[in-house]
Design a protein around this motif. Structure first.
Motif, PDB file in Angstrom:
ATOM      1  N   ILE A 140       0.851  -1.192   0.000  1.00  4.42           N
ATOM      2  CA  ILE A 140       0.000   0.000   0.000  1.00  4.42           C
ATOM      3  C   ILE A 140       0.889   1.244   0.000  1.00  4.42           C
ATOM      4  CG2 ILE A 140      -1.945  -1.112   1.171  1.00  4.42           C
ATOM      5  CD1 ILE A 140      -1.116   0.207   3.765  1.00  4.42           C
ATOM      6  N   VAL A 141       0.321   2.364  -0.432  1.00 11.58           N
ATOM      7  CA  VAL A 141       0.993   3.661  -0.355  1.00 11.58           C
ATOM      8  C   VAL A 141       0.253   4.477   0.692  1.00 11.58           C
ATOM      9  CG1 VAL A 141       1.521   5.810  -1.561  1.00 11.58           C
ATOM     10  CG2 VAL A 141       1.785   3.629  -2.737  1.00 11.58           C
ATOM     11  N   VAL A 142       0.976   4.892   1.726  1.00 11.27           N
ATOM     12  CA  VAL A 142       0.400   5.687   2.810  1.00 11.27           C
ATOM     13  C   VAL A 142       0.838   7.132   2.615  1.00 11.27           C
ATOM     14  CG1 VAL A 142       0.319   6.036   5.312  1.00 11.27           C
ATOM     15  CG2 VAL A 142       0.436   3.722   4.378  1.00 11.27           C
ATOM     16  N   LYS A 143      -0.124   8.061   2.703  1.00 13.77           N
ATOM     17  CA  LYS A 143       0.166   9.488   2.532  1.00 13.77           C
ATOM     18  C   LYS A 143      -0.278  10.247   3.778  1.00 13.77           C
ATOM     19  CE  LYS A 143      -0.730  13.485  -0.401  1.00 13.77           C
ATOM     20  NZ  LYS A 143      -1.447  14.003  -1.572  1.00 13.77           N
ATOM     21  N   ASN A 144       0.576  11.161   4.243  1.00 14.91           N
ATOM     22  CA  ASN A 144       0.239  12.031   5.370  1.00 14.91           C
ATOM     23  C   ASN A 144      -0.580  13.194   4.821  1.00 14.91           C
ATOM     24  OD1 ASN A 144       0.114  13.805   7.507  1.00 14.91           O
ATOM     25  ND2 ASN A 144       2.298  13.777   7.948  1.00 14.91           N
ATOM     26  N   ILE A 145      -1.866  13.241   5.150  1.00 15.23           N
ATOM     27  CA  ILE A 145      -2.727  14.320   4.661  1.00 15.23           C
ATOM     28  C   ILE A 145      -2.987  15.363   5.745  1.00 15.23           C
ATOM     29  CG2 ILE A 145      -3.819  12.960   2.849  1.00 15.23           C
ATOM     30  CD1 ILE A 145      -6.188  12.499   4.721  1.00 15.23           C
ATOM     31  N   GLY A 146      -2.335  15.203   6.895  1.00 13.65           N
ATOM     32  CA  GLY A 146      -2.467  16.169   7.982  1.00 13.65           C
ATOM     33  C   GLY A 146      -1.336  17.178   7.947  1.00 13.65           C
ATOM     34  N   ALA A 147      -1.299  18.030   8.953  1.00 14.90           N
ATOM     35  CA  ALA A 147      -0.280  19.079   9.034  1.00 14.90           C
ATOM     36  C   ALA A 147       0.901  18.680   9.912  1.00 14.90           C
ATOM     37  CB  ALA A 147      -0.904  20.359   9.579  1.00 14.90           C
ATOM     38  N   ASN A 148       0.805  17.555  10.624  1.00 11.93           N
ATOM     39  CA  ASN A 148       1.862  17.149  11.553  1.00 11.93           C
ATOM     40  C   ASN A 148       2.924  16.306  10.868  1.00 11.93           C
ATOM     41  OD1 ASN A 148       0.609  18.346  13.774  1.00 11.93           O
ATOM     42  ND2 ASN A 148      -0.625  16.532  14.152  1.00 11.93           N
ATOM     43  N   PHE A 149       4.163  16.443  11.333  1.00 13.49           N
ATOM     44  CA  PHE A 149       5.253  15.562  10.921  1.00 13.49           C
ATOM     45  C   PHE A 149       5.226  14.379  11.880  1.00 13.49           C
ATOM     46  CE2 PHE A 149       9.405  13.743  11.036  1.00 13.49           C
ATOM     47  CZ  PHE A 149       9.898  13.876   9.756  1.00 13.49           C
ATOM     48  N   TYR A 150       5.124  13.169  11.340  1.00 10.82           N
ATOM     49  CA  TYR A 150       5.078  11.978  12.180  1.00 10.82           C
ATOM     50  C   TYR A 150       6.424  11.276  12.153  1.00 10.82           C
ATOM     51  CZ  TYR A 150       0.050  12.671  12.088  1.00 10.82           C
ATOM     52  OH  TYR A 150      -1.197  13.205  12.218  1.00 10.82           O
ATOM     53  N   THR A 151       6.946  10.965  13.341  1.00 14.17           N
ATOM     54  CA  THR A 151       8.201  10.226  13.429  1.00 14.17           C
ATOM     55  C   THR A 151       7.957   8.724  13.395  1.00 14.17           C
ATOM     56  OG1 THR A 151       8.109  10.324  15.838  1.00 14.17           O
ATOM     57  CG2 THR A 151       9.379  12.042  14.711  1.00 14.17           C
ATOM     58  N   TYR A 152       6.719   8.295  13.661  1.00 15.54           N
ATOM     59  CA  TYR A 152       6.370   6.882  13.595  1.00 15.54           C
ATOM     60  C   TYR A 152       4.880   6.767  13.302  1.00 15.54           C
ATOM     61  CZ  TYR A 152       5.838   1.971  14.878  1.00 15.54           C
ATOM     62  OH  TYR A 152       5.569   0.631  14.854  1.00 15.54           O
ATOM     63  N   VAL A 153       4.544   5.928  12.332  1.00 12.65           N
ATOM     64  CA  VAL A 153       3.151   5.695  11.948  1.00 12.65           C
ATOM     65  C   VAL A 153       2.945   4.191  11.870  1.00 12.65           C
ATOM     66  CG1 VAL A 153       1.421   5.975  10.130  1.00 12.65           C
ATOM     67  CG2 VAL A 153       3.026   7.828  10.597  1.00 12.65           C
TER      68      VAL A 153
END
Length: 194
Positions: A64-77
């Motif tokens: 799968i391709v996961v995309k960050n659509i929020g405004a936060n930088f995530y160090t772990y998802v």
């Protein structure tokens, strides 16, 4: 009768409370997952198109391709990709994880441990961990002290002794000394010559 209505209403509340916040979508659509506040945080699209799982031959991994659509930088998802058959019965789920994901960034991941037992009709993702970057400690703004007026250095006081009729009296430069001379007081100040 009243008990029957109360039972019916309580069942409706329980059923509503059990509905997932992340909606199921068709396999060709992007699935979204929310953060703890209920805002959309990530979305995912399936890259694997052949998903013909069965009891005898389950699909064991999906890309799968996961995309960050929020405004936060995530160090772990991390989260779960869950698949449902045409009767809306869950027939497989796999865990995905990423070490970092910036806003509007996409990353390709797999779902190891998946055991898909059916040809799915829909899917959804649930974010289990969205760890954002911790705020760096703010340092107080240090301002330079205001410039002080020019200070003229004074030399260390030099001590002198005045001896009057064998009686010694200490005196410093610019510090007065008061001596009793007869019936009157005399003020004596020692100054440098100019």
């Amino acid at each position: 009768m009243l008990h029957g209505i109360a039972l019916l209403l309580s069942c409706a509340v329980v059923i509503t409370a059990q509905q997932p916040t992340e909606p199921r979508v068709a396999l060709n659509e992007a699935a979204t997952a929310s953060d703890a506040k209920g805002a959309a945080a990530i979305e995912a699209r399936l890259l694997t198109t052949v998903l013909n799982g069965s009891e005898d031959s389950p699909v064991t991994n999906v890309r799968i391709v996961v995309k960050n659509i929020g405004a936060n930088f995530y160090t772990y998802v991390s989260g779960w990709a869950t698949f449902y058959d045409s009767s809306a019965v869950r027939c497989g789920e796999g865990l995905f994880k990423l070490d970092a994901l910036a806003p509007n960034e996409s990353a390709e991941v797999d779902t190891p441990g998946l055991r898909l037992h059916c040809p799915p009709a829909s899917w959804r993702i649930v974010a289990t961990n969205l760890l954002s970057r911790t705020a760096e400690g703010t340092k107080p703004i240090e301002t330079a002290p205001p410039p002080s007026e020019a200070v003229t250095e004074k030399s260390a006081p030099i001590n002198f002794v005045i001896s009057i009729d064998g009686e010694e009296h200490p005196i410093q430069v610019n510090n007065p000394i008061v001596l009793k001379l007869g019936n009157r007081n005399a003020k004596i100040v020692l100054r440098p010559a100019q």
